[in-house]
Each structure stands twice: as structure tokens, then as C-alpha cells.
Motif scaffolding. Structure first.
Motif, PDB file in Angstrom:
ATOM      1  N   ASP B 176       0.886  -1.214  -0.147  1.00  0.00           N
ATOM      2  CA  ASP B 176      -0.095   0.003  -0.049  1.00  0.00           C
ATOM      3  C   ASP B 176       0.911   1.222  -0.095  1.00  0.00           C
ATOM      4  O   ASP B 176       0.728   2.335  -0.710  1.00  0.00           O
ATOM      5  N   ASN B 177       1.914   1.397   0.894  1.00  0.00           N
ATOM      6  CA  ASN B 177       2.873   2.441   0.929  1.00  0.00           C
ATOM      7  C   ASN B 177       3.513   2.725  -0.315  1.00  0.00           C
ATOM      8  O   ASN B 177       3.731   3.655  -0.834  1.00  0.00           O
ATOM      9  N   TYR B 178       4.214   1.693  -1.148  1.00  0.00           N
ATOM     10  CA  TYR B 178       4.994   1.812  -2.218  1.00  0.00           C
ATOM     11  C   TYR B 178       4.428   1.470  -3.431  1.00  0.00           C
ATOM     12  O   TYR B 178       4.978   1.789  -4.547  1.00  0.00           O
ATOM     13  N   GLY B 179       3.293   1.007  -3.419  1.00  0.00           N
ATOM     14  CA  GLY B 179       2.640   0.805  -4.649  1.00  0.00           C
ATOM     15  C   GLY B 179       2.218   2.040  -5.454  1.00  0.00           C
ATOM     16  O   GLY B 179       1.942   3.064  -5.036  1.00  0.00           O
ATOM     17  N   THR B 180       1.577   1.647  -6.791  1.00  0.00           N
ATOM     18  CA  THR B 180       1.088   3.071  -7.349  1.00  0.00           C
ATOM     19  C   THR B 180      -0.410   3.022  -7.627  1.00  0.00           C
ATOM     20  O   THR B 180      -0.899   4.056  -8.045  1.00  0.00           O
ATOM     21  N   SER B 181      -1.095   2.019  -7.319  1.00  0.00           N
ATOM     22  CA  SER B 181      -2.506   2.062  -7.318  1.00  0.00           C
ATOM     23  C   SER B 181      -3.164   1.275  -6.042  1.00  0.00           C
ATOM     24  O   SER B 181      -2.581   0.199  -5.736  1.00  0.00           O
ATOM     25  N   ASP B 182      -4.372   1.828  -5.577  1.00  0.00           N
ATOM     26  CA  ASP B 182      -5.075   1.076  -4.623  1.00  0.00           C
ATOM     27  C   ASP B 182      -6.555   0.812  -5.134  1.00  0.00           C
ATOM     28  O   ASP B 182      -6.965   2.049  -5.150  1.00  0.00           O
ATOM     29  N   ILE B 183      -7.162  -0.087  -5.084  1.00  0.00           N
ATOM     30  CA  ILE B 183      -8.670  -0.241  -5.635  1.00  0.00           C
ATOM     31  C   ILE B 183      -9.401  -1.050  -4.640  1.00  0.00           C
ATOM     32  O   ILE B 183      -9.553  -2.199  -4.805  1.00  0.00           O
TER      33      ILE B 183
END
Lengths: 258, 241
Positions: B176-183
Motif C-alpha cells: 500500500d505504501n509503495y504501490g502505485t494504485s489502490d482499488i
């Protein structure tokens, strides 16, 4: 309550024949007007109108301490004020869940598209620029989110960066225009009696059971979304709404000169 | 802070594949006073959900003659994250999550059976590890069933993220901290509809469609565990009698 029920019936009756009270198509915006640079004291400003809905955005800069987990980046923040003068049901007081949701959806669209490169807002050890976009809802005749999205993006496109010297901003003197990597806008769709309409007016919002908003940015990408209201959406509805958001988003970005 | 490599040879930082969920445990009926309750332990998340109602709407002028009002409070305990002490009281993020969670249950609950009442749902995050809203709503659905409140469906969800350019399900804290998308997505498997959907990060339409496919597919596992939790409560009561 009674008037709401009458309006609801009226809207639904028209929609049965794919008609809307102002004669628009189901996926058509009301007339849109954008005026930038109205407020010289703000570093950027824009008045966006969709139909009779008016939202004013103002941009101000401050020197801030970067967040601990992002020490070499500036800060970007969107806030919304539902002014009591905008609607009989808006009252003075702390922001409620509607204004928080609106501000956060507009914020997410611009932030996720990396419109402002927050690394470029870094000034020196312990100091960075903070960009504050304040959305003033001035007249509410439906679809505040899309209008606010246009106002925010329009204001950023109008923004000049104040000069920074001796650890302070020099107000009224600028180092140049704010550099934007790309622009982002929001398109909102309401679900009324199983029909999907773009840019609902206030009567239609009363009749609506749910909303799906998509922010889109340059490169034909979806950069933020929010489903709101009690209605559910099917996969087919999602697909159609994404297509329409990408298409209408292109038109909106062209309109604001992004 | 330098972004760590999150996917190596198709494996995620905790060894999972892209479609693998973290360990998930749900317990129904964990609180005595509440009309319904559930505890969810999902990865390192520990979240408590409780339901009171249907009860008389308050204040009275807010009573709806056609249906029950649904209230939903989502909040994170000040000690819930690995980082600094959180401020107590609802922040803007918590208020927004409470709102979209409320909409999920306005849809799922047969609110027209309880006019002039309200149903109060609380989601309290005791320990957070990414995906708290989805875990909390999944727990709240079990709490509502535990309270005997009639629903169109037992709803649940799985969040999808884009990490190192790859779509993965059930995003944990580092992702979550380093990803580019959250859905985050909440679905109804019974009607094949989407009840909660939020998105950030730049994605193509095709990627969003794939994310939805992933959510619907993996939600099936979550649903089985919810049903098992509800059944277990009665097994325990019988054996204890």
C-alpha cells in the motif's frame, strides 16, 4: 419531502423515454464556462460553471515543513467549503461528510495523476512549498464534484509560484508558472431507476440512488474513482461509465486548456 | 525513503502469488452487549465490527417513514498503526470511509422492512495492516448477519493494487505504501454488482476491468470464511450447552 417526491416522479417519468427536464441527452453536459485569474491576491484562481452550478477555486502557497515520511517533497491539499449562500440546505459549521468526500475525490484525482510533482516543491532542508486549493461551492444546482474538479484544475493551470528568498515567500513576485505534469478532471454519473445520466442537475440528484465518479487524465488513463450512494453498479454499467468518462474527460481537459 | 522491490520472480514480499490472500480468520458474536458483532483478523489487521439496531431513529425528525437509516462509523485506534500515535477522533479519511461503508449497507440491508428506525454499525480498527476498510466492511457484514438483520446478500470484498507494475489482490501495508494504485472493492456475489469502489493511481480501462475480475474471483474465498464464522458460532453454543 413532498416536493422531493414530486421532483423524483417527474425525473423518472421523463427518463422512461430517455428524456431529461432540460432536453439534454443522457450523457451530455450542461453548458460549461471557465474563467481563470479572477482573484489577483490568490496565486491561482478559477470560477467553473456547469449549468447553474458555480464553484470557485483559489490557490495559495505557504512554506511548510515536509511530512516526516516524505522529507524531500512538498504538500498538496484540497479543501471544500459548502457555503450557506449556495443552497437552502447548506449551513455554517464544520465540514460534513459530503464536503469531505467532494474535496477528497477532487484531491485524489489530481494527486493520483501526479499533476503537481511534489518533489519540485522541495525548497531546502526542512522546508517545502505547500499548495492549498480551496473550493468554494457558491451555487448548487447539481454535480458539484465535476464542477469542483474543473475549478481546481483550472486554478492550478492559472497558478504562479511566488518567489522564495531568505527562507520566506515574497508575495506578489513570482518565479514562474506552476509546472503541471498533466491535467485531470472528474466525470460523475448518477443512477436513476436503472438509467445512467451524466452531469445530473439538482432535481435529478434528488431522484438518484447512487453515483459513480471517475477522474481521468492525459494518456487516457483513469486516475481516481468513487462510488457513492446506496445503489449498486453492474460490471456492464462500470464499463460504459469508464468509456464515457474517458471520452468526456478528453473534452473537459481541452476546455480548461490543460 | 527508497522504494523496496516488492515482487521478485512472481512472488510478493511475503511470499504470496498475485492472486493469494493473506491468512484470514473471522469470528462472529464476540461481544456480549451488541446485537451483532464480529472480529476479523486479516494479515496483521485486527478489526472489530458491531451492530446496534434496528432501534428507534434519533433524533426523531431524522426518521424516514420508508426505510431504516443506516449509520456507519469507521475509526482507527490511536495505537493501531506501526507509525506514530494517531490522533483520536474521526479524521477526514475516516469520515469518508464511514460514508462509503454506510452506502454499502444501505444497499445490502432490507431497510424498507424497518421504517423510522436506525441501524448503527461501528468498525474499530485495533491494528492496521493495509486494506482496513475492506476488512472492516467484511466484518460488519458478518456482524449484521449475527444481529439477524435481513440482507439482500452477505457482502465482502478484496482490494486490488498495482505493485511494481503488476496487479495483485489483498494489498498489505508495504504494498500500500509503495504501490502505485489502490482499488478497494466490495461486491455482492449474488447479484454480481459492485457496492463499494474507490480508486487511485493511473490505470487503463483494461486494468480496472482486470482488477474487478480479481476482486470478484477472490471474494468467493472470503465469503466462505464469513459463512463458516456464522455457522461456528452456533456449533460452539450447542457444544457449550
Amino acid at each position: 419531502m413532498i416536493m422531493d417526491e414530486v421532483k423524483e416522479e417527474f425525473v423518472k417519468e421523463l427518463l422512461k423515454n430517455n428524456k431529461r427536464s432540460d432536453g439534454r441527452g443522457l450523457l451530455e453536459y450542461r453548458p460549461i464556462k471557465i474563467e481563470k485569474g479572477l482573484l489577483p491576491n490568490a496565486e491561482g484562481s478559477c470560477l467553473a460553471q456547469i449549468g447553474d452550478t458555480k464553484v470557485l477555486a483559489g490557490v495559495k502557497f505557504d512554506v511548510v515543513e515536509p511530512y516526516k515520511d516524505r522529507p524531500a517533497e512538498g504538500v498538496f491539499q484540497v479543501n471544500a467549503e459548502f457555503l450557506p449562500l449556495a443552497h437552502p440546505e447548506f449551513f455554517a459549521g464544520p465540514p460534513d461528510e459530503r464536503s469531505i468526500e467532494l474535496a477528497r475525490v477532487v484531491d485524489r484525482g489530481i494527486r493520483s495523476a501526479d499533476c503537481v510533482d511534489s518533489k519540485k516543491l522541495f525548497l531546502e532542508e526542512g522546508k517545502a512549498l505547500g499548495i492549498y486549493v480551496d473550493l468554494y461551492i457558491m451555487d448548487h444546482s447539481g454535480n458539484l464534484i465535476d464542477t469542483a474538479g474543473l475549478a481546481a484544475m483550472g486554478a492550478l493551470l492559472d497558478t504562479k509560484v511566488p518567489k522564495y528568498e531568505a527562507k520566506a515567500l515574497i508575495r506578489g513576485e513570482f518565479s514562474g508558472k506552476l509546472h503541471l505534469e498533466r491535467s485531470a478532471v472528474v466525470c460523475s454519473f448518477e443512477k436513476i431507476d436503472g438509467k445512467i445520466v451524466l452531469d445530473a442537475n439538482d432535481e435529478e440528484e434528488v431522484a438518484s440512488e447512487g453515483r459513480l465518479s471517475f477522474a481521468t487524465c492525459d494518456g487516457d488513463l483513469l486516475c481516481a474513482a468513487q462510488k457513492s450512494g446506496r445503489s449498486a453498479f453492474s460490471r456492464e454499467e462500470f464499463s460504459a461509465i469508464m468509456d464515457a468518462s474517458l471520452e468526456k474527460g478528453r473534452e473537459l481537459r481541452k476546455l480548461i486548456g490543460g | 525513503m527508497e522504494k523496496p522491490v516488492l515482487i521478485r520472480n512472481g512472488k510478493r514480499n511475503d511470499g504470496r502469488g498475485v492472486m493469494d490472500l493473506r491468512p484470514l480468520k473471522i469470528t462472529a458474536g464476540v461481544l456480549k452487549k451488541a446485537d451483532g458483532s464480529a472480529m476479523i483478523e486479516w494479515g496483521k489487521n485486527k478489526i472489530l465490527a458491531a451492530v446496534y439496531g434496528p432501534r428507534e431513529a434519533f433524533p426523531k425528525h431524522m426518521a424516514n417513514p420508508n426505510r431504516a437509516n443506516v449509520n456507519c462509523k469507521y475509526s482507527m485506534a490511536p495505537f493501531s498503526s506501526l507509525e506514530e500515535h494517531g490522533r483520536s477522533g474521526p479524521n477526514r479519511r475516516a469520515i469518508e470511509i464511514g460514508k462509503v461503508a454506510k452506502h454499502v449497507f444501505e444497499n445490502a440491508i432490507l431497510t424498507n422492512q424497518f421504517p423510522k428506525t436506525q441501524i448503527d454499525i461501528s468498525i474499530e480498527v485495533l491494528q492496521s495492516d493495509g486494506g482496513t476498510r475492506i476488512a472492516g466492511i467484511t466484518a460488519a457484514a458478518v456482524a449484521l448477519a449475527d444481529a439477524g438483520i435481513p440482507m439482500r446478500d452477505l457482502v465482502q470484498g478484496v482490494s486490488v493494487g498495482k505493485v511494481d507494475g503488476v496487479l495483485v489482490v489483498d494489498v498489505d501495508k508495504p504494498e500500500d505504501n509503495y504501490g502505485t494504485s489502490d482499488i478497494p472493492v466490495i461486491v455482492s456475489l449474488r447479484s454480481n454488482e459492485i457496492l463499494l469502489f474507490q480508486l487511485d493511481g493511473m490505470l487503463s480501462k483494461k486494468e480496472v476491468e482486470t482488477a474487478l475480475d480479481y476482486s470478484f474471483e477472490t471474494a468467493k474465498t472470503v465469503r466462505e470464511l464469513q459463512i463458516e464464522a456464522l455457522k461456528n458460532k452456533y456449533v460452539l453454543e450447542e457444544s457449550g450447552a
